[in-house]
Design a protein around this motif. Structure first.
Motif, short mmCIF file in Angstrom:
data_model
loop_
_atom_site.label_atom_id
_atom_site.label_comp_id
_atom_site.label_asym_id
_atom_site.label_seq_id
_atom_site.Cartn_x
_atom_site.Cartn_y
_atom_site.Cartn_z
N GLU A 1 73.75 51.49 84.14
CA GLU A 1 74.02 50.28 83.39
C GLU A 1 72.79 49.38 83.24
OE1 GLU A 1 76.49 48.81 81.67
OE2 GLU A 1 77.44 50.70 81.81
N ILE A 2 72.09 49.29 84.28
CA ILE A 2 70.79 48.44 84.52
C ILE A 2 69.64 49.27 83.62
CG2 ILE A 2 68.76 48.13 86.08
CD1 ILE A 2 70.65 47.50 88.22
N GLY A 3 69.60 50.64 83.60
CA GLY A 3 68.67 51.38 82.96
C GLY A 3 68.93 51.09 81.38
N THR A 4 70.27 51.19 80.81
CA THR A 4 70.76 50.81 79.54
C THR A 4 70.28 49.59 79.14
OG1 THR A 4 72.79 52.29 79.87
CG2 THR A 4 72.71 50.54 78.07
N MET B 1 66.77 45.55 76.30
CA MET B 1 65.88 44.50 76.49
C MET B 1 64.50 45.12 75.68
SD MET B 1 67.13 41.89 77.78
CE MET B 1 65.90 41.06 78.78
N LYS B 2 64.00 46.09 76.07
CA LYS B 2 62.58 46.78 75.52
C LYS B 2 62.91 46.83 73.93
CE LYS B 2 61.04 49.46 79.61
NZ LYS B 2 60.97 50.71 79.87
N GLU B 3 63.98 47.34 73.65
CA GLU B 3 64.25 47.55 71.96
C GLU B 3 64.09 45.91 71.35
OE1 GLU B 3 67.68 49.76 71.03
OE2 GLU B 3 66.83 51.48 72.30
N MET B 4 64.96 45.06 72.02
CA MET B 4 64.83 43.80 71.36
C MET B 4 63.48 43.21 71.73
SD MET B 4 68.58 42.38 73.22
CE MET B 4 68.27 40.81 72.70
N ARG B 5 62.80 43.30 72.59
CA ARG B 5 61.37 42.82 72.92
C ARG B 5 60.27 43.41 71.52
NH1 ARG B 5 58.98 44.04 78.12
NH2 ARG B 5 58.37 46.06 77.29
#
Length: 132
Positions: free
Chosen positions: A41-44, A49-53
């Motif tokens: 879940e944390i990895g997801t 978050m990376k995609e959103m950033r």
């Protein structure tokens, strides 16, 4: 009898110990399972978050480009307005000069026509006097 009680107690303790070990093993297995699920879940969440950033950074770059284009457009508009403001008094003076020349030309033509009219009136008066 005490030996019997002692043996029963020891047997009960052994069974409790094995049950405790089983429970401990189950808890460890369950804990590892929960840890694995949480890691996934944390990895997801990290990936999201990376995609959103990345999307946010792309949008910011796009906005910077748009802003830059708007600034250059505004600069061009300001330059055009400045050129118009600079040339406007010259254009007005040229129009006034042209109008002044036209007025002078018309004044001259009117003067010529007035002279001819005056001569014609004078001639008509002489004709009337001679006709009477």
């Amino acid at each position: 009898m005490t030996d019997k009680i002692l043996n029963l107690t020891l047997n009960k303790l052994d069974s409790l110990e094995s049950e405790t070990k089983a429970i401990r093993k189950d808890l460890q297995t369950e804990t590892k399972s929960i840890q694995n699920e949480l890691s996934i879940e944390i990895g997801t969440v990290k990936n999201e978050m990376k995609e959103m950033r990345n999307e946010f950074q792309s949008e910011i770059k796009f906005l910077h480009i748009e802003m830059s284009e708007m600034r250059s457009g505004i600069s061009e508009i300001k330059q055009s307005v400045y050129r118009l403001e600079e040339s406007q008094p010259k254009d007005i003076n040229a129009l006034f000069k042209n109008n002044s020349i036209n007025v002078e030309s018309y004044n001259h033509q009117i003067g010529v026509l007035n002279k001819r009219l005056f001569q014609t009136e004078s001639h008509i008066e002489e004709l009337f006097k001679s006709y009477k």
